[in-house]
Motif scaffolding. Structure first.
Motif, PDB file in Angstrom:
ATOM      1  N   ALA A  35     -12.161 -55.112  53.620  1.00 29.39           N
ATOM      2  CA  ALA A  35     -13.560 -55.845  54.090  1.00 29.39           C
ATOM      3  C   ALA A  35     -14.772 -55.630  52.983  1.00 29.39           C
ATOM      4  O   ALA A  35     -15.378 -56.654  52.738  1.00 29.39           O
ATOM      5  N   GLY A  36     -14.636 -54.495  52.390  1.00 27.67           N
ATOM      6  CA  GLY A  36     -15.593 -54.162  51.210  1.00 27.67           C
ATOM      7  C   GLY A  36     -15.211 -54.515  49.873  1.00 27.67           C
ATOM      8  O   GLY A  36     -15.742 -53.886  48.805  1.00 27.67           O
TER       9      GLY A  36
ATOM     10  N   ARG B 284      -8.149 -51.705  56.276  1.00 25.75           N
ATOM     11  CA  ARG B 284      -9.048 -52.837  56.812  1.00 25.75           C
ATOM     12  C   ARG B 284     -10.488 -52.798  56.143  1.00 25.75           C
ATOM     13  O   ARG B 284     -11.009 -53.751  55.687  1.00 25.75           O
ATOM     14  N   GLN B 285     -11.039 -51.556  56.569  1.00 29.94           N
ATOM     15  CA  GLN B 285     -12.468 -51.114  55.862  1.00 29.94           C
ATOM     16  C   GLN B 285     -12.506 -51.343  54.222  1.00 29.94           C
ATOM     17  O   GLN B 285     -13.381 -52.133  54.125  1.00 29.94           O
ATOM     18  N   ARG B 286     -11.457 -51.038  53.738  1.00 27.20           N
ATOM     19  CA  ARG B 286     -11.620 -51.015  52.139  1.00 27.20           C
ATOM     20  C   ARG B 286     -11.405 -52.485  51.850  1.00 27.20           C
ATOM     21  O   ARG B 286     -12.018 -52.882  51.000  1.00 27.20           O
TER      22      ARG B 286
ATOM     23  N   ASP C  13      -7.463 -55.365  66.719  1.00 25.00           N
ATOM     24  CA  ASP C  13      -8.341 -56.416  66.264  1.00 25.00           C
ATOM     25  C   ASP C  13      -7.672 -57.655  66.393  1.00 25.00           C
ATOM     26  O   ASP C  13      -7.116 -58.142  65.624  1.00 25.00           O
TER      27      ASP C  13
ATOM     28  N   THR D  94      -6.661 -48.646  59.566  1.00 25.04           N
ATOM     29  CA  THR D  94      -8.284 -48.645  59.907  1.00 25.04           C
ATOM     30  C   THR D  94      -9.043 -48.531  58.579  1.00 25.04           C
ATOM     31  O   THR D  94      -9.666 -49.280  58.208  1.00 25.04           O
ATOM     32  N   MET D  95      -8.641 -47.439  57.720  1.00 26.92           N
ATOM     33  CA  MET D  95      -9.366 -47.347  56.362  1.00 26.92           C
ATOM     34  C   MET D  95      -8.800 -48.551  55.624  1.00 26.92           C
ATOM     35  O   MET D  95      -9.880 -48.854  55.029  1.00 26.92           O
TER      36      MET D  95
ATOM     37  N   TYR E 185      -9.255 -59.850  56.827  1.00 28.68           N
ATOM     38  CA  TYR E 185     -10.222 -58.805  56.856  1.00 28.68           C
ATOM     39  C   TYR E 185     -11.725 -58.932  56.070  1.00 28.68           C
ATOM     40  O   TYR E 185     -12.245 -58.191  55.900  1.00 28.68           O
ATOM     41  N   GLU E 186     -11.835 -60.139  55.849  1.00 26.37           N
ATOM     42  CA  GLU E 186     -13.088 -60.374  55.235  1.00 26.37           C
ATOM     43  C   GLU E 186     -14.389 -60.224  56.231  1.00 26.37           C
ATOM     44  O   GLU E 186     -14.024 -60.738  57.253  1.00 26.37           O
ATOM     45  N   THR E 187     -15.505 -59.541  55.787  1.00 26.66           N
ATOM     46  CA  THR E 187     -16.455 -59.767  56.590  1.00 26.66           C
ATOM     47  C   THR E 187     -17.561 -60.957  56.537  1.00 26.66           C
ATOM     48  O   THR E 187     -17.530 -61.480  55.452  1.00 26.66           O
TER      49      THR E 187
END
Length: 190
Positions: A165-166, A161-163, A49, A158-159, A188-190
């Motif tokens: 971001a959410g 980063r997703q957490r 990433d 990966t998990m 990691y903010e979207t």
């Protein structure tokens, strides 16, 4: 007597408690002198990433190992650039440090993948592979791997980063200093 050094490679995007537990368990089980965490520049087996800079990954890694005298960073792959083939890296490290015996630490996912590694036959004669089980992966391989018992924690960057971001919690999954760095730098903010 040769210095005994463990190398734990990875993207460390972000470095999590699973990485630290593995390093600590290998350090203790094999009575190594040190463990070096080596961030990849471009891993040959997965996409990286690029929204997170190498500098951010290094800063998070340094925050994660801060205060642990037997842990350090090895930046040879970041400095070299290009695809991070373990064979090339370990050849360079052995030339730079001929009096060091290297142990390359891998998780179950990489044990399974060893037959696909670049110049694996030569590499397996150059270093000692140390394997740590990972939930969902086999440790069967035709290559010599010294297995170390360690707590199996199903964590992945990966998990995490997703957490992040959410907006989910990262508490108890990452060192507090890494969580602080992620928040301060809005990673990691979207």
């Amino acid at each position: 007597m040769k210095k005994q050094t463990g190398i734990l490679g990875g993207t460390f995007n972000p470095p999590h408690l699973g990485h630290l537990i593995i390093a600590n368990e290998v350090l203790e089980a094999l009575h190594l002198d040190e463990i070096r965490f080596m961030p990849n520049y471009v891993p040959p087996h997965k996409e990286i990433d690029h929204r997170i800079s190498d500098e951010d990954r290094i800063c998070m890694l340094q925050a994660a190992i801060d205060g642990q005298p037997y842990f350090s960073t090895e930046l040879i792959e970041i400095k070299r650039k290009g695809t991070s083939y373990t064979f090339d890296t370990m050849k360079m490290l052995k030339e730079r440090e001929p009096e060091t015996e290297f142990y390359f630490i891998i998780g179950g996912d990489m044990i399974e993948y060893l037959p696909k590694w670049y110049k694996i036959d030569e590499l397996s004669r150059m270093i000692t592979f140390v394997g740590v089980r990972r939930p969902g992966y086999s440790v069967e391989t035709p290559y010599p791997v010294r297995l170390i018992e360690a707590p199996e924690i199903h964590l992945s960057s990966t998990m995490l980063r997703q957490r992040a971001a959410g907006g989910g919690t990262l508490r108890y999954l990452l060192p507090e200093q890494v969580i602080d760095y992620i928040k301060e730098n809005r990673l990691y903010e979207t």
